[in-house]
Design a protein around this motif. Structure first.
Motif, short mmCIF file in Angstrom:
data_model
loop_
_atom_site.label_atom_id
_atom_site.label_comp_id
_atom_site.label_asym_id
_atom_site.label_seq_id
_atom_site.Cartn_x
_atom_site.Cartn_y
_atom_site.Cartn_z
N GLY A 293 0.71 -1.10 -0.02
CA GLY A 293 -0.04 -0.14 -0.05
C GLY A 293 0.68 1.33 0.08
O GLY A 293 0.60 2.29 -0.65
N ALA B 190 -4.26 -3.39 -6.66
CA ALA B 190 -5.25 -2.48 -6.18
C ALA B 190 -4.61 -1.36 -5.34
O ALA B 190 -4.97 -0.23 -5.76
CB ALA B 190 -6.03 -3.13 -5.16
N ALA B 191 -3.36 -1.65 -4.88
CA ALA B 191 -2.82 -0.42 -4.23
C ALA B 191 -2.50 0.41 -4.97
O ALA B 191 -2.43 1.75 -4.79
CB ALA B 191 -1.63 -1.10 -3.23
N GLY C 269 -5.02 2.54 -6.63
CA GLY C 269 -5.93 3.31 -5.69
C GLY C 269 -4.86 4.56 -5.45
O GLY C 269 -5.37 5.58 -5.39
N THR D 220 -11.33 4.39 -3.16
CA THR D 220 -11.30 3.36 -1.99
C THR D 220 -12.27 2.48 -2.26
O THR D 220 -12.14 1.34 -2.48
CB THR D 220 -11.66 4.16 -1.02
OG1 THR D 220 -12.64 4.87 -1.04
CG2 THR D 220 -10.41 4.96 -0.35
N VAL E 42 -5.51 -0.60 0.09
CA VAL E 42 -5.95 0.55 -0.64
C VAL E 42 -6.10 1.76 0.28
O VAL E 42 -5.63 2.92 -0.13
CB VAL E 42 -7.44 0.25 -1.10
CG1 VAL E 42 -8.22 1.57 -1.56
CG2 VAL E 42 -7.45 -0.79 -2.36
N LYS F 257 -3.92 5.40 -0.17
CA LYS F 257 -4.57 6.68 -0.37
C LYS F 257 -4.27 7.57 0.88
O LYS F 257 -3.88 8.63 0.46
CB LYS F 257 -6.10 6.62 -0.04
CG LYS F 257 -6.98 7.62 0.20
CD LYS F 257 -8.37 7.76 0.14
CE LYS F 257 -9.27 8.78 0.39
NZ LYS F 257 -8.80 9.94 -0.72
#
Length: 732
Positions: free
Chosen positions: A340, A523-524, A527, A533, A557, A561
């Motif tokens: 992330g 996904a990270a 994002g 999100t 995620v 962010k």
């Protein structure tokens, strides 16, 4: 006819034509913002009229039913068209992508995989090699191996890549300049109430569909997912013109476009629920409950059509279906959170680098040669990509390979593990073994692919071809995640007695799934770039079928962010909106200034006074002079120069159209005709020309604030009511 002091009798039998709706009044110029309040009032009036008439006859009742169901009809048509076009784009892009490497002799329209489906001469280990499929070296030189065949395949790969890229950019430049880019920044701006004529038109739809296939097939570091949202919105806009309820009301039309954007994401990823949440979280400005239902229905219809077409040939809606055989463990949250952090850093770096490059493109001569730029980027991409198998293959196929868990059916280099049996070394696909040379070789190639993808995505996004960002960002994250996953897997194998692994990983047990790390990394990174999100997590688990892994996805995620927001709160789409200078008030942006309305209003207190209209003192010539000398979109109407009490607000476009209509349809209108905005005509001499009544175009309830109103409140009013302008008053 007398227009003098006793004109009361004349106004009773001379009903001014402007009491009736004027054609063109209430419409908007290109690159202007709609008036949400006026559009809502128009819709309520239309609805009231239909309800009052529906009991008069069976025909009026049928019309009211048609009006009530027209919303569902337009989203059904949009879903059908979006699903059909997405299936067509997927099939065509796969075929043209394989065309760079060879051709199917038995059926030209088959891609590589389809060509070998029916072959009886393939083995399981070499299931992609069949006599029906010929590489370009085999066709031209008659040999499949050797330096000569490699050079020929290399040359043909570059030739086709450049041909596709050149054709795409030429079609965009000549026929539909709006077909370039992702389309999502402009869709967000349009949904907030901005008018960009032609951006969602039929030419844009046709050229974007064709050039999207060409751009993806050229091998450029881009995806088709973002542009599919643009394609779906084009369908929604075109079908909305079939229904007067939507064609004549810009605010209602944006409800259809919100549903269309949900359908676009639904077919892009096979994620109908994620599509609805994407529309709600990322692109829509106004999203009432009925739009939520219709968005859901449009996404459902689009997904159903795409599933019926079955473009992936796996009888599934999802693009990257995975089945992992081991659960995730608590200690793995540490590497997931680190992924992330990487996603957030990548997102912040990408946004700054890409915006800097796009700004440079706009401000230098380089931006004047879009065809040359596309050819140059495509040539560099093709030359560097071909030697590395992970950059040569289609990006979607790369992500699928990185997501996939190793098993008996996998022939990837990433699954070449060593097996120690009876003192001899063999190679196995069982991942609870030490990595073999194939895995280490693949790791080096993936590291090079990661660097290549990072650099080329920065320069590719923003080219004058359709270019999405979802798939390249996911590919970067998936590569990083797979590398981290293999590293964790080997650590767990060699150091299973560490406190981190001791509780969960037994000797010989398969406790780490590298494919899961690839999914979390994808996904990270997505994002980090888009700052999505909730919708992103839902899209990824719908995309992969990995419902069990929501917690790792959420952790990665949210971390991406937070890290990305530490460097700047804007996502890539908001950054491009700002770069292009579109008027967009982001509902998520905080307003921190402590100014008052009088500090921001135009003109300022020290500037020349604002151009205003009096309610019954101006002539047509004077009114046209004010319009020609100023560039304001509208003018406050006041009682008189002495008493500056506000009467209402008249838009520049409406005044111009009303005067032109009056000259065409009304006799006696001259340059010295008096213009009045009141209910009754002013008292005039008997020999005066006929006056012009403009009361019907006057907004008698404009939004006003006092000059001491804090700007925080003014900004909130603009956001929540979708105002076009707000008047500042002092003592009324």
């Amino acid at each position: 006819m007398s227009n003098g002091g006793g004109a009361a009798s004349s106004t009773t039998h001379l009903l001014d034509f402007l009491e009736e709706p004027i054609p063109g009044v209430g419409t908007y110029d290109d690159f202007h913002t709609i008036d949400w309040v006026r559009e809502k009032c128009k819709d309520r009036e239309r609805h009231r009229k239909i309800n009052s008439k529906k009991k008069e006859s069976a025909w009026e009742f049928t019309k009211s039913l048609y009006d009530a169901w027209s919303g569902w009809l337009v989203v059904t048509l949009t879903g059908l068209a979006s699903g059909a076009l997405a299936g067509l784009i997927d099939i065509a892009a796969d075929w043209m992508n394989d065309l760079k490497e060879g051709v199917c002799l038995s059926a030209m329209w088959f891609n590589h995989e389809q060509c070998c489906w029916t072959s009886n001469e393939t083995t399981f280990a070499e299931r992609d090699k069949c006599p029906q499929w010929k590489s370009w070296a085999e066709l031209i030189l008659g040999q499949a191996e050797g330096p000569g065949s490699y050079i020929m395949n290399y040359f043909m790969y570059i030739y086709w890549a450049l041909s596709f890229a050149f054709l795409a950019v030429c079609l965009v430049k000549v026929f539909a300049p709006y077909a370039c880019g992702s389309g999502i920044p402009e869709i967000k701006t349009i949904l907030s109430g901005f008018i960009i004529r032609g951006y969602l038109g039929k030419w844009t739809l046709m050229i974007k569909t064709i050039t999207l296939v060409l751009a993806v097939a050229s091998g450029l570091s881009l995806g088709k997912e973002g542009p599919l949202v643009h394609v779906a919105c084009c369908c929604g806009n075109i079908f909305s013109y079939l229904f007067p309820k939507y064609s004549k009301n810009e605010a209602k039309k944006r409800e259809v476009l919100s549903a269309a954007s949900a359908a676009g994401v639904s077919v892009a990823f096979g994620a109908p629920i994620g599509g609805v949440l994407f529309s709600l979280e990322e692109v829509s400005y106004y999203f009432p409950l009925k739009t939520l239902w219709r968005s859901f229905f449009a996404a459902l219809v689009a997904a159903f059509v795409l599933r019926s077409i079955n473009p992936f040939g796996n009888s599934r809606l999802v693009l990257f279906y995975v089945e992992y055989h081991t659960p995730w463990y608590l200690f793995e949250l540490i590497p997931f959170i680190l992924l992330g952090v990487f996603g957030g850093l990548w997102g912040a770096f990408f946004i700054r680098a890409n915006i800097a490059w796009c700004r440079r493109r706009k401000s230098t001569r380089f931006g004047k040669y879009p065809v040359l730029e596309v050819i140059l980027v495509a040539a560099i991409t093709a030359v560097v990509a071909f030697p590395n198998p992970y950059t040569r293959q289609n990006t979607s196929e790369l992500i699928k390979e990185l997501f996939t868990d190793c098993g008996p059916l996998e022939s990837s280099q990433l699954c070449k593990y060593r097996s120690q049996m009876n003192g001899s070394t063999a190679f196995t696909d069982n991942p609870n073994q030490p990595a073999g040379p194939g895995v280490y070789s693949a790791m080096w190639q993936l590291c090079l692919a990661l660097i290549f993808k990072i650099i080329m995505t920065i320069f590719t996004f923003g080219l004058k071809v359709p270019s999405g960002l979802f798939i390249p960002s996911m590919a970067i994250g998936a590569i990083a995640g797979r590398i981290v996953g293999i590293a964790m897997e080997q650590l767990a194998y060699y150091h299973h007695d560490w406190f981190l692994f001791k509780e969960w990983c037994e000797v010989g047990a398969d406790c780490i799934t590298p494919g899961l790390y690839a999914m979390v990394g994808a996904a990270a990174c997505l994002g980090g770039v888009t700052r999505m999100t909730v919708s992103l997590v839902v899209i990824v688990f719908e995309l992969t079928g990995g419902l069990e892994y929501i917690v790792p996805l959420m952790a990665a995620v949210m971390t991406s962010k937070w890290v990305g927001d530490a460097f700047g709160r804007e996502g890539i789409y908001e950054a491009h909106i700002r770069l292009n200078g579109y008027p967009f008030l982001d509902a998520k942006e905080e307003f921190t200034h402590t100014t008052l309305a009088r500090d921001v209003m135009r003109p300022r207190s020290s500037d020349p006074p604002l151009a205003v209209l009096t309610q019954d003192d101006l002539t047509v010539e004077e009114l046209q002079g004010i319009i020609n000398e100023t560039s304001y979109n509208g003018f406050p109407v006041i009682v008189s120069k002495e008493s500056q009490r506000l009467v209402g607000f008249a838009l520049r476009r409406d005044i111009t159209i009303a005067i032109e209509n009056a000259r065409r349809k009304q006799e006696g209108i001259m340059f010295n005709s008096r213009v009045y905005f009141t209910q009754h005509a002013p008292t005039l001499p008997a020999d005066s020309p006929r006056p012009l009544k403009l009361r019907s175009i006057l907004d008698m309830s404009p939004f006003t604030v006092t000059d001491h109103t804090p700007m925080e409140i003014v900004v909130d009013i603009f956001r929540k009511l979708g105002l076009r302008q707000c008047l500042v008053t002092h003592n009324g």
